[in-house]
Design an enzyme around this catalytic site. Sequence first.
Site, mmCIF file in Angstrom:
data_model
loop_
_atom_site.group_PDB
_atom_site.id
_atom_site.type_symbol
_atom_site.label_atom_id
_atom_site.label_comp_id
_atom_site.label_asym_id
_atom_site.label_seq_id
_atom_site.Cartn_x
_atom_site.Cartn_y
_atom_site.Cartn_z
ATOM 1 N N LYS A 34 0.850 -1.200 0.000
ATOM 2 C CA LYS A 34 0.000 0.000 0.000
ATOM 3 C C LYS A 34 0.881 1.243 0.000
ATOM 4 C CE LYS A 34 -4.175 1.675 2.457
ATOM 5 N NZ LYS A 34 -5.020 1.490 3.667
ATOM 6 N N SER A 88 -10.015 2.118 2.706
ATOM 7 C CA SER A 88 -9.091 2.817 1.833
ATOM 8 C C SER A 88 -8.200 1.893 1.009
ATOM 9 C CB SER A 88 -8.194 3.729 2.666
ATOM 10 O OG SER A 88 -7.353 2.956 3.525
ATOM 11 N N SER A 91 -10.092 -0.454 6.760
ATOM 12 C CA SER A 91 -9.475 -0.287 5.444
ATOM 13 C C SER A 91 -8.837 -1.551 4.872
ATOM 14 C CB SER A 91 -8.421 0.823 5.489
ATOM 15 O OG SER A 91 -9.049 2.073 5.549
#
Lengths: 499, 500
Positions: B80, B155, B179
């Site tokens: 990420k 997210s 997330s």
Amino acid sequence: MAKAELMNYEQALEQFEVVIGLEVHVELNTNTKMFCGCKNEFGNEPNTNVCPICIALPGALPAVNKTAVESSIKIGLALGCEIAPTGRFARKNYFYPDLAKNFQTSQYDEPIAFEGSLDVEVPSGKVHTVLIERAHMEEDAGKLTHIGGSTGRIQGAEYSLVDYNRAGVPLVEIVTKPVYGAGAEAPELAAAYVRSIREIVKGLGVSDARMERGNVRCDANVSLRKHGAEKLGTRTETKNVNSLRSIERAVRYEIQRQAHILANGGTIIQETRHWHEDKGATSAGRPKSDADDYRYFPEPDLVPVQPSRELIEALRATLPEKPADRRKRLAGEWGFSELEFRDVVNADLLDQIEETVTAGAKPQAARKWWMGELARIANESEEGAVPNITPAQVAELAKLIEDGKINDRLAREVLGYVLAGEGSPAEIVAARGLEVVSDDGALIAAIEAALASQPDVIPAIREGRMQAAGQVIGAVMKAMAGSADAARVRELLIEMANK
Amino acid sequence: MTDLIRKSASELAELISKGEVSSVEVTRAHLDRSAAVDGAVHSYLYQNPEASLIAAAEVDRARAAGEITSPLAGVPIAVKDNLTTTDAPTTSGSKILQGWVPPYDATVVKKLRAAGMPILGKTNLDEFAMGSSTEFSAYGPSKNPWDLTRIPGGSGGGSSSVVSSFQAPLAIGSDTGGSIRFPGAVTGTVGTKPTYGAVSRYGLIALASSLDQIGPVARNVLDTAMLQDVIAGHDPHDSTSLPESLGSMTAAALKQDVKGMRIGVIKQLSGEGFQPGVAARFKESLNLLAAAGAEIVEVDCPSFEYAIAAYYLILPAEASSNLAKFDSVRFGMRVEPNENATIERVMAATREAGFGPEVKRRIILGTYALSSGSYDKFYGAALKVRTLIQRDFDAAFAKADVLVSPTAPTTAFKFGDKIDDPLAMYLNDIATIPANLAGIPGMSVPNGLADEDGLPVGIQLLAPAREDARLYQVGGWLEKAHEEIWGKRMIDFAPELEVK
């Protein structure tokens, strides 16, 4: 900057009671910074002691410096404080470019040490007990240099440079409770208090305690109220007072400035003020109100500091003698008069004299050198810097005199060479051949030469008018360029007269 | 090579360790897949195929020389883009960090490198991980491989879409309020938010420090477990990281046994208000667990009602402070106003141009929540709710070993459905947020497909702090049970993507 109108000091004290409060920041001398592994060092190239943590790069996290915690506990203990069994850090949020994170990590409502006191002696000999509210840990900010513009401040500067070497250096902030009852001695008490803090942290070995480098910094709060009034007056906080002398002057100035305003029906604005040593005055800074909103909240990136009982007791066991106890002990050991001793304290020369005595000098000799010749040299130097001589060298110099190797005049000459960096006193005496002449043959020859031009002297001595000997001794000293042992010359002269 | 991308991480690791395939071959297969599909899916914000292959070649060499013995050695991974990497820009999905290459690796990234796991690229996310759909990424949204008109969750939609579109067998995510878990649920993949402190946050660009936790993302429970074992562990650079080891998640995932376990159904999250297909699949799983000898108990968590409110005070408060460092002075974007460029105006102009709408919304919320006069009413009250939620969990875990709920109220929604309605967007995380507030571990496991839209549904498992292993034990069992019922892995129901 126009100097404000001031009230006469005595008049101010007649009309008002002075209340002071002192915030002293002590920079710790840990090897590394408060929350990262960067070197904690003064004077390096800008931005060389930095890392992702102390310049707040995204993703970086702080970790508490254990030594800094221990140093803070020691300071707390030395000030007679309680040590908190658990304490969280908090974030003090405000935008300013010397603060990389745009918040300062500090202890807010959970200081590591609280509720202490310190006995402080002022020059009159009176001892005031100053109550300590708290001592808490925090980090220093970076250093800003403003280029261009006339204000020397960030507003109006063409651009500003930031050096983050100091960012994250561990600080302990020591805050007093309001100090009442010092009266006319409030300025002296403020300075004496900071001196005591300096002595303590130096004695603990937790700070270099050099004010000129900002290791110890003081913010002085001053407020006035009518005698007998209950409510405290509005205070100002004077910053940038970087020497003991300026603390004293700044507090005195604020008393006189505020007294003038109040006596003329004005009100004091709660604000930060800046001390200007050159002008001997303070100027208004940022208005400071209790509504300043730093949005404090507990620092979520750190776990609370939880010193164990054992650690606290172990640190307590390492505490050196308290400054007040030490003074008492030294006063007894040295046998100075009360006045002599107080002068030494006020001149901030206890350490030097103690070290000189430890190195073998007699206390009075050590006092004489540090308070006399060396103080004079320091006063004459531009920065009032400590002369470039070690206590051991002073002791050596005193010993040379005591042993009759040199006299006072020669000693002063030797001192000059020591300060110039030529070596230790003994080395210089040897290298330059400065030892006093006590060879009787050479002295007798010089005395006879002197007597030849002053035939009245011998008869005079025989008649008991000893002062006549002085002329001959002076002539001998002159002839031998000061290297004669004056005491021996006198002895020889008397012997000759009595033959 | 196309079959390589369909294999699990554990299968790939075995093939690599037997010498049947090299890390370079596995890495290349995934890079080729990205070249073919990521134009449509947009999982990645950055890839450098050459650098990934060089890293893979080095792993092959080191493995052959016996220098790397990690169980996942040679298996490539996506990271990420809110974890710092020295060899790739790190943007956290924000314009304010465009092009910033950090001078240091996050601890988790270091661990991946040390374990011999080549990094395939940096995955997309909502700006600073604020969002549930990736629609708040400054670089455009990622798509759900099940239906490119739908969100992949957020997210961490880049990480969920990257594994569900077979561009990577594994990915790293971060979970502040769901997330990792929500994207897992809507893409038919697995994701775990470990116990707070189990994985170092050093190098994770902070959203809300007390809630953030890095975790593993994969297509099955075993792979997720193996990845957690690689990234977990104490880190002196993260003061909040746990000093002790939580044991082997891999071993727990392999147990696959739920007999005698007490499974708690949270009354407040037991299906009411959830999409029918979500609720139906959840009830089925409870029946499966009961049939296998687990004891199903109901637990009451009355304070959960206030969880979202508390979360949306604590998170913005911490975020408003964490994001203060983006001031243009030391790194990232700098915008100078045309005239009168004082430091305040430069900072303001930079933040105005560099931050997106959701970030600004939360900074304003958080600044307000912390301001004097508001602190007690908002931030202080939220902290009290947080304590109450922790107590609810304590009471619940006295009755149950693991708690279960649907991971999210709905399957993947369409782009644009909630973008203008922050509250609707926030409500997505109703089931996942309590775990972050309490610091406990949570996992989302595929739980079949919803009848009404054929899209994947997730079931959330929660365990007491430090008991992450329980999640893997129950999750592994559930996964196997579903595969038996559905006849294949949930991810294999996903439609084939059009290959460029």
